[in-house]
Design a protein around this motif. Structure first.
Motif, PDB file in Angstrom:
ATOM      1  N   ASN A 163       0.847  -1.194   0.000  1.00 34.36           N
ATOM      2  CA  ASN A 163       0.000   0.000   0.000  1.00 34.36           C
ATOM      3  C   ASN A 163       0.879   1.240   0.000  1.00 34.36           C
ATOM      4  O   ASN A 163       2.041   1.205   0.435  1.00 34.36           O
ATOM      5  N   PRO A 164       0.363   2.372  -0.476  1.00 33.77           N
ATOM      6  CA  PRO A 164       1.176   3.598  -0.508  1.00 33.77           C
ATOM      7  C   PRO A 164       1.524   4.072   0.894  1.00 33.77           C
ATOM      8  O   PRO A 164       0.799   3.814   1.855  1.00 33.77           O
ATOM      9  N   ASP A 165       2.650   4.776   1.005  1.00 30.98           N
ATOM     10  CA  ASP A 165       3.081   5.295   2.301  1.00 30.98           C
ATOM     11  C   ASP A 165       2.085   6.303   2.859  1.00 30.98           C
ATOM     12  O   ASP A 165       1.847   6.356   4.066  1.00 30.98           O
ATOM     13  N   SER A 166       1.505   7.112   1.979  1.00 29.38           N
ATOM     14  CA  SER A 166       0.533   8.116   2.409  1.00 29.38           C
ATOM     15  C   SER A 166      -0.374   8.430   1.225  1.00 29.38           C
ATOM     16  O   SER A 166       0.032   8.266   0.066  1.00 29.38           O
ATOM     17  N   PRO A 167      -1.594   8.865   1.485  1.00 25.00           N
ATOM     18  CA  PRO A 167      -2.494   9.200   0.375  1.00 25.00           C
ATOM     19  C   PRO A 167      -2.000  10.429  -0.378  1.00 25.00           C
ATOM     20  O   PRO A 167      -1.293  11.278   0.173  1.00 25.00           O
ATOM     21  N   PRO A 169      -2.202  14.102  -2.067  1.00 27.85           N
ATOM     22  CA  PRO A 169      -2.917  15.308  -1.626  1.00 27.85           C
ATOM     23  C   PRO A 169      -4.180  15.536  -2.444  1.00 27.85           C
ATOM     24  O   PRO A 169      -4.329  15.029  -3.564  1.00 27.85           O
ATOM     25  N   GLU A 170      -5.058  16.322  -1.909  1.00 27.13           N
ATOM     26  CA  GLU A 170      -6.358  16.555  -2.529  1.00 27.13           C
ATOM     27  C   GLU A 170      -6.230  17.167  -3.917  1.00 27.13           C
ATOM     28  O   GLU A 170      -7.004  16.833  -4.824  1.00 27.13           O
ATOM     29  N   ASN A 194       4.698   5.028  -7.009  1.00 25.38           N
ATOM     30  CA  ASN A 194       5.060   6.257  -6.305  1.00 25.38           C
ATOM     31  C   ASN A 194       4.775   7.434  -7.223  1.00 25.38           C
ATOM     32  O   ASN A 194       4.752   7.285  -8.453  1.00 25.38           O
TER      33      ASN A 194
END
Length: 466
Positions: A163-167, A169-170, A194
């Protein structure tokens, strides 16, 4: 026939090798060069060229300069502005750190209480200095005024392992394509694990953000545009696709994707390969004039070229100067700046000028290969040398003609270089083998004839008939 069969089998297993694929791509390039299309007149390129660098200083420039150009363009009311420069990191002025350190020291002094008036004056000067040195903020303010700038991002291509490290940005997530359909067995777009995206202060002011990934072929050439890239369970469009969409007043939600087949943009249907890559049409220069109008960044910034020239245009900004960014190998040039590659892609979408590889193409290519194989195995060994050469030559010309006629008139690409190469190599090998066998038979015949003559001579000699 057995020699021909061996050659056919060898070619059958070598079809995916780099040599054959490079041959296919070279024939593709010739097909592009021989075809003729008119590019979209809605696209204009503003180049960061040698003249601009000579006048404005070496690259990278302060981002304030990019902002000033946007404000100049705003007066001409372009439809959309596509920026190919990458803004992945903040541009920190060397003096900014000193200003921040001075501000930190002032906070620790008693000047705020002992002399409030001077404190306010110093604070005002500090804020003015911060604003003057913060080029990112200046560019963001210019983008907010124009409100039609699209930026680029890059994906690191490859299968994700978790899974990705963090979502994301909006301001990136809002470009995610939601109208995606296709069967469970359908091929998926190129995956990535990435993402490199613009800094928030600029990304939040962008009208849209699309990827600038390229997928070179085996020979390093750029011939396709991945219109969609997968990021875990999400799908993101290319910058070219978003620019075309925004120029038609469409949003990412209006882009319809059919996995393994193609992309639909409003009433425009874009045929792709199963990985959703478009075979971009590259427009050649005509009558000594470039396919797209290219103006100097410096000339537009200084008003030498009026901003009204770009009214309702799609304006693409990018580097063309040598040493500023990497050039790309395309069918029309060995050194194409990425901003011009982007121009060709946008025009291909809007003008529907892309090439297609039809779904039945693989079966047609296999059928042609089998016909050539049968000709080499069954027919050529039974033909005389002259007749065989004539038929082989005719078949070779026919294969090349089909390839070029389909590309130039139907914008359709069939990979026929494998059967064409098989035809030539097979004919040469079989002809060489026949020649060698004939020579060997002639040598044996000559030896037998010489021995017969010797025996006849001895018989005459024995009879006294010298």
């Amino acid at each position: 026939w057995f020699t021909a069969l061996v050659v056919v089998v060898l070619f059958l297993f070598s079809g995916s090798t780099g040599v054959i694929q490079s041959l296919e791509r070279k024939a593709y390039d010739w097909g592009v060069l021989f075809s003729s299309r008119t590019p979209s007149d809605k696209i204009a390129v503003i180049a960061i060229d040698e003249d601009s660098i000579a006048n404005l200083g070496r690259w990278p420039w302060p981002r304030e300069i990019q902002g000033k150009l946007l404000e100049v363009l705003a007066e001409g009311h372009p439809k959309v502005i596509g920026q190919t420069a990458l803004f992945f990191e903040p541009q920190v002025d060397a003096g900014l750190d000193y200003i921040l350190n001075i501000a930190s020291v002032l906070e620790k002094t008693s000047l705020k209480n002992t002399n409030p008036t001077e404190w306010k004056e110093l604070q005002g000067l500090m804020q003015e200095a911060l604003l003057h040195l913060d080029n990112d903020q200046k560019l963001a303010e210019s983008m907010a005024k124009v409100n039609n700038v699209l930026l680029g991002l890059y994906f690191e291509l490859g299968e994700p392992q978790g899974n990705p490290d963090s979502p994301l940005p909006e301001f990136v997530l809002k470009n995610n394509l939601v109208n995606v359909q296709g069967s469970a067995e359908a091929a998926l777009p190129i995956p990535s694990f990435n993402a490199l995206f613009p800094i928030p202060v600029l990304g939040q002011q962008a009208m849209a953000i699309g990827h600038l990934n390229a997928t070179p072929d085996v020979d390093g050439g750029i011939r396709t545009e991945p219109l969609v890239v997968g990021y875990y369970d999400q799908y993101y469009p290319s910058l070219s696709l978003l620019i075309a969409a925004k120029s038609l007043n469409l949003e990412p939600k209006d882009i319809n994707v059919t996995l393994g087949e193609g992309v639909k943009l409003g009433n425009l249907s874009i045929a792709t390969d199963p990985a959703l890559r478009m075979f971009t049409y590259f427009y050649a220069d005509q009558d000594g004039k470039p396919a797209f109008q290219v103006d100097s960044f410096y000339d537009v910034l200084t008003g030498k070229i009026p901003a009204e020239k770009y009214k309702d245009k799609i304006v693409l900004i990018g580097a063309t100067a040598a040493g500023v960014g990497a050039t790309q190998v395309t069918p029309i040039s060995a050194a194409t700046p990425p901003v011009l590659t982007l121009a060709h892609s946008v025009s291909s979408i809007l003008k529907q000028d892309f090439f297609t590889a039809p779904g039945w193409g693989a079966w047609a290519e296999l059928g042609v290969f089998l016909l050539v194989a049968l000709y080499l195995i069954l027919l050529l060994p039974r033909l005389s040398a002259g007749l065989g050469a004539a038929i082989t030559g005719g078949l070779f010309v026919a294969l090349l003609a089909i390839h070029f006629v389909l590309m130039t008139t139907q914008a359709m690409w069939l990979q026929l270089m494998l059967p064409a190469a098989l035809l030539l190599v097979g004919h040469l090998l079989l002809t060489t083998k026949r020649f060698l066998m004939t020579e060997k038979g002639k040598e044996k015949s000559d030896a037998d004839s010489a021995e017969s003559n010797r025996m006849l001579g001895l018989a005459f000699q024995g009879q006294g008939q010298l």
